[in-house]
Each structure stands twice: as C-alpha cells, then as structure tokens.
Design a protein around this motif. Structure first.
Motif, PDB file in Angstrom:
ATOM      1  N   ASN A 181      -3.780   6.242   4.270  1.00  0.00           N
ATOM      2  CA  ASN A 181      -4.671   5.973   5.400  1.00  0.00           C
ATOM      3  C   ASN A 181      -4.946   4.488   5.557  1.00  0.00           C
ATOM      4  O   ASN A 181      -5.006   3.969   6.680  1.00  0.00           O
ATOM      5  N   LYS A 182      -5.083   3.795   4.423  1.00  0.00           N
ATOM      6  CA  LYS A 182      -5.291   2.348   4.495  1.00  0.00           C
ATOM      7  C   LYS A 182      -4.051   1.670   5.079  1.00  0.00           C
ATOM      8  O   LYS A 182      -4.145   0.769   5.911  1.00  0.00           O
TER       9      LYS A 182
ATOM     10  N   LYS B   4      -5.515   8.174   0.140  1.00  0.00           N
ATOM     11  CA  LYS B   4      -6.369   6.996   0.367  1.00  0.00           C
ATOM     12  C   LYS B   4      -5.524   5.784   0.761  1.00  0.00           C
ATOM     13  O   LYS B   4      -5.840   5.067   1.710  1.00  0.00           O
ATOM     14  N   TYR B   5      -4.439   5.553   0.020  1.00  0.00           N
ATOM     15  CA  TYR B   5      -3.584   4.397   0.300  1.00  0.00           C
ATOM     16  C   TYR B   5      -2.737   4.613   1.555  1.00  0.00           C
ATOM     17  O   TYR B   5      -2.410   3.656   2.261  1.00  0.00           O
TER      18      TYR B   5
ATOM     19  N   GLU C 188      -3.808   2.086   8.788  1.00  0.00           N
ATOM     20  CA  GLU C 188      -4.728   1.178   9.475  1.00  0.00           C
ATOM     21  C   GLU C 188      -4.087  -0.193   9.662  1.00  0.00           C
ATOM     22  O   GLU C 188      -4.298  -0.863  10.668  1.00  0.00           O
TER      23      GLU C 188
ATOM     24  N   ASN D 169       0.830  -1.203   0.000  1.00  0.00           N
ATOM     25  CA  ASN D 169       0.000   0.000   0.000  1.00  0.00           C
ATOM     26  C   ASN D 169       0.866   1.255   0.000  1.00  0.00           C
ATOM     27  O   ASN D 169       0.489   2.273  -0.579  1.00  0.00           O
TER      28      ASN D 169
END
Length: 595
Positions: free
Chosen positions: A322-323, A319-320, A326, A301
């Motif tokens: 934040n992923k 987006k990537y 996580e 990611n």
C-alpha cells in the motif's frame, strides 16, 4: 538515529524559456547527487526520493521530515545556447533558514568543472555548519569532451527513469546517439546494457538475443572503464536475471558498493538476491539500509513487500504494498502482488474494491477472482478457469507473475502446474526466480524437490557473502596533542590580529590556505579539537566584534544590521539566528539592555 550530516538535493527548477531543457536540469541534479555520495560521513538521499517532490509545493520542513535529513539543497538552472546559470541554496530543515546561496555563471563547455565546483561548495557548507567529514579534492571528473555526447546521455537518463517500455526504447536511442558523438564515453555503453538486460528480464524482447546485445555493450563499456558502479550493476542484473547466478551477481554488486557505499539501488539489489535465496533476515537488513537512503522508492518498498510475502507474512507485506502504491500507482508488480496477498488473507471485499478502483491490468480481475475462489475453496464458483488460462496464453505482454501456474495448481492440475514451472525455470524466467519460497506453491513443494531441474537451481550457487554494510566511523587524528595546541594558538592569533572574520567571503578552504593546512585537517582541528564547526567558530568572533562596536557611542548612527555586516555577517537571517542561539535574546533587546 543521528541525521546531523545529511542532505537531500531537490530537482533543480528549469528557468529556461525552452521547456525541453527539463532533461538537462534533471541530469545536473542527478550528477550533483552522485558527486555528494562520494563524501564519506554525509548521508545523501537518492535520486528517486528527492525527485518525488518535483513540481510540488511542500514545506521544506515536511520534506526534511519525510526524508530524515537536516539540510535541503534547492536551486534553478537557466540554459541559453552555450551559457548556463545555476543558482543553489542550502536550507536548514529545523527552522527553514537559508544559510548559504550562490550563483554560478559559466560556459557550457566547462559543465563538469561546474558540477565539481557546485558539489564541493555544497559539501563544504554542510561540513561548515554541521561538523567534520573529509572531502576529496574533486568530486566530479570529466566524462567526455563532447558536449553533444553528454547532452544525449542526459536525455537518455531522463527517459530511462520513466520506467516503461516506450521510454526505455527512447532512452536506448539517445544513449546510442551519445556514443556516435564520443565513442570513448563509457557511461552510455553501460546504460544500454542495463536497458537491454531489463527488457530481456521483463520478457519484452527475446531473452538470449537481447542478453547477447547487452553483453556486447557492457564489454565495450568495461574496455573504456572497468571500475564503474553502473557497469557492475548492469553486469549483476545480467547474471542474476539472465543466468540466475546469484554468486557472481553478488560479487559484482559488492564491487559496485566498494565504489559507492551509498548506492541505494545496489543495496536493494543485494536484498533482492538474499530474498530470492530465502535469506530473509539479511534481505531485510539490506533493504532497510536502502530505504534509509531512498525512503520514497517504490522499488525498495516492493522488495520489502516481497520479502514478507515469501516469508508467509501477508499482512506485513500488504503494508509495504500500500505504501508503494501511494508512491507509484502504476507500478504493475504491486498490482499483481496485492491481488495475491488479498487472496491469501481471504479478503474478497477488499480485493473486489482494489480490482475495480485501482487495478489497471486487464486480465488481473478474472485471474485473481478465479484464484481467490480456488484457493479459499469457495463453493459454486461461476468462473471458468480453462477459459481464463486460454486468455492468459494469448496475452501479448509477458506475465509478471505466474498466474497460469497458480490457477492450474489450485484447479487440481498439479502435473500441468509442475510442467509449466519446469518450463519457466529451464528458460530462467524472472517471474519464478523465487519459486522455492513462494507460499502459493506449498502444495507441490515435495514434487519440486523431486525434479532435478527444480531442485538444483540456486543450490550451492550462492554463499552467504553478505556482511553488514558499515561505514568507517573510526576517528582519524591528523596531529599529536602538542602540535594541536600550537595550531589552535596560531589560528586564534591570526583571527584576532588580522580580523580575518570580517571578510564576508571567508570560507574554510580560504582560511586553510592562510594557515597552511589542508581543508580536511582544518575541519578536523575545529570540530574535534576546538569543539566547534567552522561557521560557529567564525561567527563567535563576528559576534564578539559586533558587541564591541555596537556599544561604541561613535557607531550610534549605524543600524544593527549595518554593524552586523561590518562584523563579517553576510546575511540578516544568519546573524539573527546565531545571536539568538548564543545569547537567548534578539540583538535589539540585547543592545537596549547593554547601552
């Protein structure tokens, strides 16, 4: 996309009284994953994503959904002195049904034979249930005849995957210990080489000296085994991060991919090389293939987020990021990149929240807020850039991103920024490997190409060697049509006359032996010619047999389950599931309607 023939191997649970045997359970799990990746046509989820569920109580169906697989393998290991007991079971994601389970009790001296036996049994059962693919006669070979060497190697792998400096140093010591027990065991040499390459690339150890150490170990490993995925990967890491030689690094990775087309690490490394050379289309293509096999990989990611960052797509990059956070909140590269992306997006409030709540890098708050004000031309900034730059110089740990270059550049010290860039490029520092495409360096792009040392790097060093990685999906006919019909007739006659299906332990391999065919050929015959996987083929005979004996008045005293077992079914859930799938009703309702 069709995920019919796919599997995720969850970390085997440590059932030993000694909690320190965790490394052994993780190591065996990883070996089985690696063995299954050798089966062409079977999608196998990579270690990182499977291990994301370690110790978590999550429904199998949810795990299958997150990993896009239809089969889950779970199991446990109990190790006691020189003996080991391994239990394994396969679960269908669609309904949570356990359709196969087995217990293996062995002497530890036979550990490689055991890993091979388990891997073959798993591959067989997935094929029996979901369709044909060829399986080699052996998936695991003996790596060393020293159990102590193997044990130390597994301990090294356990620490290596913690991905931090102290753990990698601990891993190196265990790999060296493994070599002491067996100097002919090649894997520890490659592992040590990779560890040193990473430490040099990250800037934790003197670069040239450490790369030299890595080279020595890699050369020793190649003498033992020149064809190794780990070996080629480590060599690629050295060539790319150490020498900035994209072309040679990519060739090593292609050799690694030829050995194991399902290595998500290799695919993602290829994506990194394309990314750093500005070939974003192929970088995304390869990264998507890596994420398909390893969807919960923070590193994959991160690669994707950097591709979008370099392609001036800050929102998509976020987006990537934040992923990835996580998946791994401590991944420091994400912290650096998120700060840069929020600066680009002029999101001061979100940046402040991130720096105060999530960030764990001491200098990052001062550096990123100063750059935010400079980049976005904030008036009356109170931050003193020179003091921050002095602090960055005094840092003991290496800068993962060139904050010193960015701050000088946007503080109108372009010449200083260019000189810093030249210095880092001449020393081939990993933090600036993609400098030609870094959107934050746009103001000095013309100056970059005026400097010979900056202009020449990577130019003509990397050819577009990439071709889309495609697995061989062409069908292979083992027999002519006339021979196929004869074989099917022979098979049906044997099944009916000898009642082979009533044997609860019947496997595709044992049936293949009776009909004098290689298991791969029998699997192909059933799936491509009869139109049925092995389990459905056998269970159809068992179901017909059940119906005939269930309606016989002399069996009225027997239970439905007893009759099912007499017909060859060895599991209540398998019998009930198959009956309902075939007849549309439960066995009890069917019997009542037909009595």
């Amino acid at each position: 996309m069709n995920y019919q023939k796919s599997i995720a191997v969850l970390p085997f649970v440590n059932m030993s009284s000694d909690i320190d045997n965790e490394y052994f359970c993780d190591g065996i799990t990883e070996e089985i994953i690696n063995a299954l990746t050798k089966v062409k046509g079977l999608k196998v989820i990579a270690r990182t994503s499977s291990f994301a569920f370690k110790g978590k109580d999550i429904d199998i169906r949810e795990i299958g959904k997150q990993l896009s697989v239809n089969t889950i393998l779970e199991g446990s290991i109990k190790k006691s002195q020189d003996k080991v007991r391994i239990t394994a079971q396969l679960i269908t994601v669609a309904d949570g049904m356990h359709y196969w389970s087995k217990r293996f009790d062995r002497e530890l001296i036979d550990i490689f034979d055991l890993e091979d036996e388990i891997s073959l049994a798993i591959a067989d059962e997935v094929r029996n249930n979901f369709g044909h693919f060829d399986i080699e006669d052996h998936l695991v070979s003996e790596k060393t005849n020293s159990l102590k060497a193997y044990d130390s190697y597994l301990k090294g792998r356990y620490y290596f995957f913690k991905w931090n400096l102290p753990a990698i140093e601990q891993a190196i010591s265990f790999f060296k210990e493994s070599i002491k027990y067996d100097s002919e065991f090649n894997e520890p040499y490659f592992s040590i080489g990779l560890c040193y390459n990473l430490l040099a690339a990250w800037g934790y150890l003197p670069k040239q000296e450490t790369f030299s150490k890595a080279t020595n170990y890699l050369n020793l490993g190649r003498i033992k085994n020149s064809e190794s995925v780990d070996g080629y990967f480590a060599l690629a890491a050295q060539e790319f991060w150490g020498n900035w030689n994209s072309k040679l690094a990519y060739k090593y990775l292609q050799k690694a991919l030829n050995i194991n087309p399902q290595s998500s690490d290799v695919l993602d490394f290829m994506a990194e090389i394309h990314r750093s050379n500005g070939d974003f289309k192929n970088a995304i293509n390869l990264n998507e293939q890596a994420l398909l096999l390893n969807p919960l990989s923070a590193n994959a990611n991160y690669t994707r987020s950097t591709v979008h960052y370099l392609n001036d797509e800050a929102s998509e990059s976020l987006k990537y990021i934040n992923k990835g956070l996580e998946l791994d909140a401590d991944f420091s590269l994400f912290h650096n990149l998120k700060a840069l992306v929020l600066i680009q997006l002029n999101e001061r409030e979100e940046l402040l929240y991130f720096l105060d709540s999530e960030n764990k890098i001491p200098f990052l708050k001062k550096a990123s807020l100063a750059l935010f004000d400079l980049y976005n031309a904030v008036e009356n900034t109170s931050l003193k850039v020179n003091e921050i730059l002095d602090e960055l110089k005094k840092l003991k740990s290496p800068l993962l991103y060139p904050w010193d270059i960015y701050l000088n550049l946007y503080a109108n010290k372009s010449e200083k920024a260019i000189n810093l860039l030249v210095d880092k490029v001449e020393r081939k520092m990993g933090q600036v490997v993609w400098y030609k495409h870094d959107p934050l360096l746009k103001p000095i792009k013309e100056e970059i190409f005026k400097k010979k040392v900056l202009k020449s790097n990577f130019l003509n060093s990397f050819e577009r060697l990439h071709q889309n990685v495609k697995h061989d999906t062409s069908k292979k006919d083992y027999f002519e049509k006339e021979e196929v019909n004869k074989l099917i007739d022979k098979l049906n006659v044997m099944m009916e006359s000898q009642h082979l299906y009533t044997n609860q332990d019947l496997t595709l391999r044992s049936l293949a032996k009776q009909v004098n065919l290689h298991p791969n050929k029998l699997s192909w015959l059933l799936n491509d010619c009869v139109g049925s996987n092995f389990n459905d083929f056998i269970n159809s005979y068992r179901l017909n047999h059940f119906k005939s004996i269930a309606l016989d008045p002399k069996n009225a005293h027997l239970t439905i389950l007893g009759l099912a077992y007499d017909s060859g079914f060895n599991s209540k859930s398998v019998f009930n599931t198959y009956f309902k799938k075939t007849e549309g009703i439960t066995p009890k309702v069917w019997l009542k309607a037909n009595s």
